[in-house]
Enzyme design. Structure first.
Site, PDB file in Angstrom:
ATOM      1  N   ARG A  23      32.097   1.690  52.037  1.00  0.00           N
ATOM      2  CA  ARG A  23      32.001   1.113  50.702  1.00  0.00           C
ATOM      3  C   ARG A  23      31.470   2.125  49.687  1.00  0.00           C
ATOM      4  NH1 ARG A  23      32.457  -4.474  50.427  1.00  0.00           N
ATOM      5  NH2 ARG A  23      30.761  -4.698  48.915  1.00  0.00           N
ATOM      6  N   ASP A 149      20.133  -2.254  41.479  1.00  0.00           N
ATOM      7  CA  ASP A 149      21.010  -3.402  41.270  1.00  0.00           C
ATOM      8  C   ASP A 149      20.663  -3.964  39.905  1.00  0.00           C
ATOM      9  OD1 ASP A 149      22.110  -6.152  41.326  1.00  0.00           O
ATOM     10  OD2 ASP A 149      22.435  -5.773  43.459  1.00  0.00           O
ATOM     11  N   TYR A 162      15.785 -10.464  48.135  1.00  0.00           N
ATOM     12  CA  TYR A 162      16.589  -9.298  47.751  1.00  0.00           C
ATOM     13  C   TYR A 162      16.243  -8.862  46.339  1.00  0.00           C
ATOM     14  CZ  TYR A 162      20.654  -6.582  46.278  1.00  0.00           C
ATOM     15  OH  TYR A 162      21.473  -5.604  45.771  1.00  0.00           O
ATOM     16  N   THR A 163      16.146  -9.816  45.416  1.00  0.00           N
ATOM     17  CA  THR A 163      15.833  -9.488  44.027  1.00  0.00           C
ATOM     18  C   THR A 163      14.486  -8.791  43.928  1.00  0.00           C
ATOM     19  OG1 THR A 163      17.162 -11.314  43.164  1.00  0.00           O
ATOM     20  CG2 THR A 163      15.433 -10.459  41.742  1.00  0.00           C
ATOM     21  N   ALA A 165      12.971  -7.096  46.235  1.00  0.00           N
ATOM     22  CA  ALA A 165      13.059  -5.766  46.847  1.00  0.00           C
ATOM     23  C   ALA A 165      13.670  -4.759  45.879  1.00  0.00           C
ATOM     24  CB  ALA A 165      13.868  -5.836  48.134  1.00  0.00           C
ATOM     25  N   LYS A 166      14.758  -5.147  45.211  1.00  0.00           N
ATOM     26  CA  LYS A 166      15.403  -4.224  44.279  1.00  0.00           C
ATOM     27  C   LYS A 166      14.549  -3.997  43.037  1.00  0.00           C
ATOM     28  CE  LYS A 166      19.253  -3.041  46.342  1.00  0.00           C
ATOM     29  NZ  LYS A 166      19.474  -1.631  46.765  1.00  0.00           N
TER      30      LYS A 166
END
Length: 252
Positions: A23, A149, A162-163, A165-166
């Site tokens: 990717r 991100d 996830y949010t 972490a980013k």
């Protein structure tokens, strides 16, 4: 000689790309290699993809790639990754923290394993890889590029871990830029809708996302590569995070 430097601005550089087999990671590896870098391709479970990519690049320029299979949740593996680059190519100039895990964790379903996994790959590993690489990067006046991100700034529903972490990785990028200056530059890229998640999005959800993008379309991995090459060669740019999102972060 000047023409060669223009065509291959990373000639003589050594780059380590985590999650580099598939990717966007594979696109970054190809872009850095085409720009002249020797590349260490990190992977975990994508062995066939990694080997195929390395064979492709070796055909173009022999003895310019190395493969490194490690689990980024293993603290010892992070140090080993840096050592692989040094053993294979004699140093390290570029660290690209691209590897990431991504999946929803709706509130009420979150388990400690989700926290360890998402924080481990998206935030903890980049921190400790940067720490392991810092002495060599300082010596060679290298650079770090973190893949963040756009949802680090505007949270993605049902993805609180996830949010977070980013968002932490975005803050880490700025902190490392201060702490590693002046020898090492540290920047980040925040991709928007470049490749759809492999789990897929239903047509209605995809259209909703497209409606939020000022340019009205998804991007391509080449858009990320173009930005990466700029940040890796812009000698007076550090502590910056560029959104490559077609204007989505201002459009929704």
């Amino acid at each position: 000689m000047a023409a060669e430097q223009h065509d291959q601005p990373l000639q003589g550089k050594v780059a380590l790309v985590t999650g580099g087999a598939r990717r966007i990671g594979a696109a970054i590896v190809r872009g850095l290699h085409a720009a002249g870098a020797r590349t260490v391709i990190h992977y975990h479970g994508s062995r066939e993809d990694a080997e195929s990519l390395a064979a492709e690049l070796e055909q173009a320029r022999p003895e310019t790639t190395a493969l490194a299979r490690t689990d980024l949740l293993d603290p010892a593996a992070r140090v080993e990754l840096v050592e692989i680059a040094i053993r294979k190519f004699g140093g390290l100039d570029i660290l690209v923290n691209n590897a990431s895990t991504f999946y929803p964790t709706p509130l009420g379903t979150i388990e400690e394993s989700h926290w360890r996994d998402l924080m481990g790959t998206n935030l903890e590993a980049p921190l400790f890889l940067a720490q392991a690489a810092a002495p060599m990067l300082r010596e060679r006046r290298g650079t770090i590029l973190n893949m963040i991100d756009i949802h680090a700034r505007k949270p993605l529903r049902r993805h609180p871990v996830y949010t977070a972490a980013k968002a932490g990785l975005a803050a880490l990028t700025l902190s490392l830029a201060r702490d590693l200056a002046p020898e090492v530059r540290v920047n980040g890229i925040s991709p928007g809708a470049i490749l759809w998640p492999e789990a897929g999005e239903d047509p209605a959800s995809r259209q909703q996302i497209l409606d939020q993008i000022c340019l009205g379309r998804t991007g391509e991995p080449s858009d990320i590569v173009q930005c990466a090459l700029y940040l890796l060669t812009a000698d007076y740019v550090t502590g910056q995070i560029i959104a490559v999102d077609g204007g989505r972060s201002i459009g929704w």
